[in-house]
Design a protein around this motif. Structure first.
Motif, PDB file in Angstrom:
ATOM      1  N   UNK A  40       0.868  -1.213  -0.007  1.00 22.55           N
ATOM      2  CA  UNK A  40      -0.107   0.214  -0.072  1.00 22.55           C
ATOM      3  C   UNK A  40       0.823   1.599  -0.162  1.00 22.55           C
ATOM      4  N   UNK A  41       0.165   2.319  -0.390  1.00 24.10           N
ATOM      5  CA  UNK A  41       0.789   3.637  -0.227  1.00 24.10           C
ATOM      6  C   UNK A  41       0.373   4.296   1.257  1.00 24.10           C
ATOM      7  N   UNK A  42      -0.420   3.393   1.968  1.00 26.56           N
ATOM      8  CA  UNK A  42      -1.083   3.889   2.900  1.00 26.56           C
ATOM      9  C   UNK A  42      -2.039   5.030   2.924  1.00 26.56           C
ATOM     10  N   UNK A  43      -2.473   5.422   1.947  1.00 25.38           N
ATOM     11  CA  UNK A  43      -3.477   6.461   1.659  1.00 25.38           C
ATOM     12  C   UNK A  43      -4.479   6.098   0.582  1.00 25.38           C
ATOM     13  N   UNK A  44      -4.006   5.851  -0.476  1.00 19.98           N
ATOM     14  CA  UNK A  44      -4.879   6.063  -1.692  1.00 19.98           C
ATOM     15  C   UNK A  44      -5.362   4.415  -2.003  1.00 19.98           C
ATOM     16  N   UNK A  45      -4.422   3.553  -1.777  1.00 23.60           N
ATOM     17  CA  UNK A  45      -4.855   2.092  -2.242  1.00 23.60           C
ATOM     18  C   UNK A  45      -4.276   0.960  -1.430  1.00 23.60           C
ATOM     19  N   UNK A  46      -4.568  -0.186  -1.695  1.00 17.74           N
ATOM     20  CA  UNK A  46      -3.573  -1.500  -0.980  1.00 17.74           C
ATOM     21  C   UNK A  46      -3.917  -2.603  -2.085  1.00 17.74           C
ATOM     22  N   UNK A  47      -3.369  -3.415  -1.989  1.00 20.83           N
ATOM     23  CA  UNK A  47      -3.376  -4.727  -2.690  1.00 20.83           C
ATOM     24  C   UNK A  47      -3.175  -5.867  -1.383  1.00 20.83           C
ATOM     25  N   UNK A  48      -4.232  -6.864  -1.655  1.00 21.63           N
ATOM     26  CA  UNK A  48      -4.082  -8.008  -0.551  1.00 21.63           C
ATOM     27  C   UNK A  48      -4.264  -9.464  -1.301  1.00 21.63           C
ATOM     28  N   UNK A  49      -3.652 -10.192  -0.635  1.00 19.82           N
ATOM     29  CA  UNK A  49      -3.888 -11.572  -1.019  1.00 19.82           C
ATOM     30  C   UNK A  49      -3.326 -12.580  -0.210  1.00 19.82           C
ATOM     31  N   UNK A  51      -2.961 -17.107   0.111  1.00 17.72           N
ATOM     32  CA  UNK A  51      -2.131 -17.689  -0.536  1.00 17.72           C
ATOM     33  C   UNK A  51      -1.825 -17.372  -2.256  1.00 17.72           C
ATOM     34  N   UNK A  52      -0.911 -17.743  -2.527  1.00 15.89           N
ATOM     35  CA  UNK A  52      -0.683 -17.868  -4.265  1.00 15.89           C
ATOM     36  C   UNK A  52      -1.617 -18.532  -4.665  1.00 15.89           C
ATOM     37  N   UNK A  53      -1.958 -18.228  -5.689  1.00 14.64           N
ATOM     38  CA  UNK A  53      -3.243 -18.753  -6.383  1.00 14.64           C
ATOM     39  C   UNK A  53      -4.728 -18.176  -6.227  1.00 14.64           C
ATOM     40  N   UNK A  54      -4.602 -17.502  -5.100  1.00 14.13           N
ATOM     41  CA  UNK A  54      -5.923 -16.997  -4.567  1.00 14.13           C
ATOM     42  C   UNK A  54      -6.099 -15.525  -5.347  1.00 14.13           C
ATOM     43  N   UNK A  55      -6.957 -15.152  -5.613  1.00 10.87           N
ATOM     44  CA  UNK A  55      -7.285 -13.672  -6.055  1.00 10.87           C
ATOM     45  C   UNK A  55      -6.718 -12.692  -5.020  1.00 10.87           C
ATOM     46  N   UNK A  56      -6.269 -11.748  -5.831  1.00  7.35           N
ATOM     47  CA  UNK A  56      -5.693 -10.559  -5.220  1.00  7.35           C
ATOM     48  C   UNK A  56      -6.582  -9.371  -5.143  1.00  7.35           C
ATOM     49  N   UNK A  57      -7.001  -8.736  -4.075  1.00  4.48           N
ATOM     50  CA  UNK A  57      -7.898  -7.722  -3.968  1.00  4.48           C
ATOM     51  C   UNK A  57      -7.189  -6.239  -4.118  1.00  4.48           C
ATOM     52  N   UNK A  58      -7.652  -5.508  -4.870  1.00  2.05           N
ATOM     53  CA  UNK A  58      -7.219  -4.232  -4.975  1.00  2.05           C
ATOM     54  C   UNK A  58      -8.237  -3.061  -4.628  1.00  2.05           C
ATOM     55  N   UNK A  59      -7.990  -2.392  -3.557  1.00  2.00           N
ATOM     56  CA  UNK A  59      -8.946  -1.424  -3.053  1.00  2.00           C
ATOM     57  C   UNK A  59      -8.208  -0.194  -3.474  1.00  2.00           C
ATOM     58  N   UNK A  60      -9.117   0.928  -3.628  1.00  2.00           N
ATOM     59  CA  UNK A  60      -8.623   2.306  -4.206  1.00  2.00           C
ATOM     60  C   UNK A  60      -9.703   3.352  -3.790  1.00  2.00           C
ATOM     61  N   UNK A  61      -9.246   4.675  -3.277  1.00  4.04           N
ATOM     62  CA  UNK A  61     -10.227   5.470  -3.087  1.00  4.04           C
ATOM     63  C   UNK A  61     -11.033   5.751  -4.156  1.00  4.04           C
ATOM     64  N   UNK A  62     -12.258   6.108  -3.890  1.00  5.85           N
ATOM     65  CA  UNK A  62     -13.261   6.597  -4.673  1.00  5.85           C
ATOM     66  C   UNK A  62     -12.739   7.734  -5.788  1.00  5.85           C
ATOM     67  N   UNK A  63     -12.786   7.575  -6.885  1.00  2.97           N
ATOM     68  CA  UNK A  63     -12.444   8.818  -7.741  1.00  2.97           C
ATOM     69  C   UNK A  63     -10.915   8.761  -7.945  1.00  2.97           C
ATOM     70  N   UNK A  64     -10.247   7.944  -7.675  1.00  2.00           N
ATOM     71  CA  UNK A  64      -8.960   7.881  -7.953  1.00  2.00           C
ATOM     72  C   UNK A  64      -8.385   8.164  -9.237  1.00  2.00           C
ATOM     73  N   UNK A  65      -7.809   9.200  -9.744  1.00  2.00           N
ATOM     74  CA  UNK A  65      -7.590   9.476 -11.156  1.00  2.00           C
ATOM     75  C   UNK A  65      -6.059   9.885 -11.191  1.00  2.00           C
ATOM     76  N   UNK A  66      -5.302  10.075 -10.140  1.00  2.00           N
ATOM     77  CA  UNK A  66      -4.026  10.654 -10.275  1.00  2.00           C
ATOM     78  C   UNK A  66      -3.183   9.598 -11.120  1.00  2.00           C
TER      79      UNK A  66
END
Length: 96
Positions: A40-49, A51-66
């Motif tokens: 994460x950048x600890x402010x705008x997004x994080x990626x979480x998973x 075990x290998x082979x499981x889906x990766x979840x990507x959360x971002x702030x609403x309206x992130x366009x930078x």
């Protein structure tokens, strides 16, 4: 700048993420797992998973366009790619 984070990181208590906690409810299960890969950048997004082979979840702030932040997320995605035939990612529709 992104970095590897722990399940107790402040981003999971941010007002922005708490608004989405039901949409991203699987993240709470990932955070409770034994194998966790979090960046994460600890402010705008994080990626979480877990075990290998499981889906990766990507959360971002609403309206992130930078563009710079979006390019950084793209770079972090490479850390989640595996030698498996098919990697799965879950994110907001507008970023898919």
């Amino acid at each position: 700048m992104y970095k590897k984070i722990k399940p107790n990181n402040k981003i999971f208590q941010s007002e922005e993420f708490l608004k989405d906690k039901y949409k991203f409810n699987i993240v709470s299960k990932i955070l409770a797992g034994e194998e966790v890969l979090l960046f994460s950048d600890e402010e705008n997004y994080f990626l979480a998973r877990n075990k290998v082979g499981m889906p990766t979840w990507i959360w971002t702030k609403d309206g992130l366009s930078d563009l710079e932040t979006l390019e950084e997320i793209k770079a972090v995605l490479e850390l989640y790619l595996t030698d498996l035939e098919f990697d799965q990612f879950t994110c907001r529709k507008e970023y898919y």
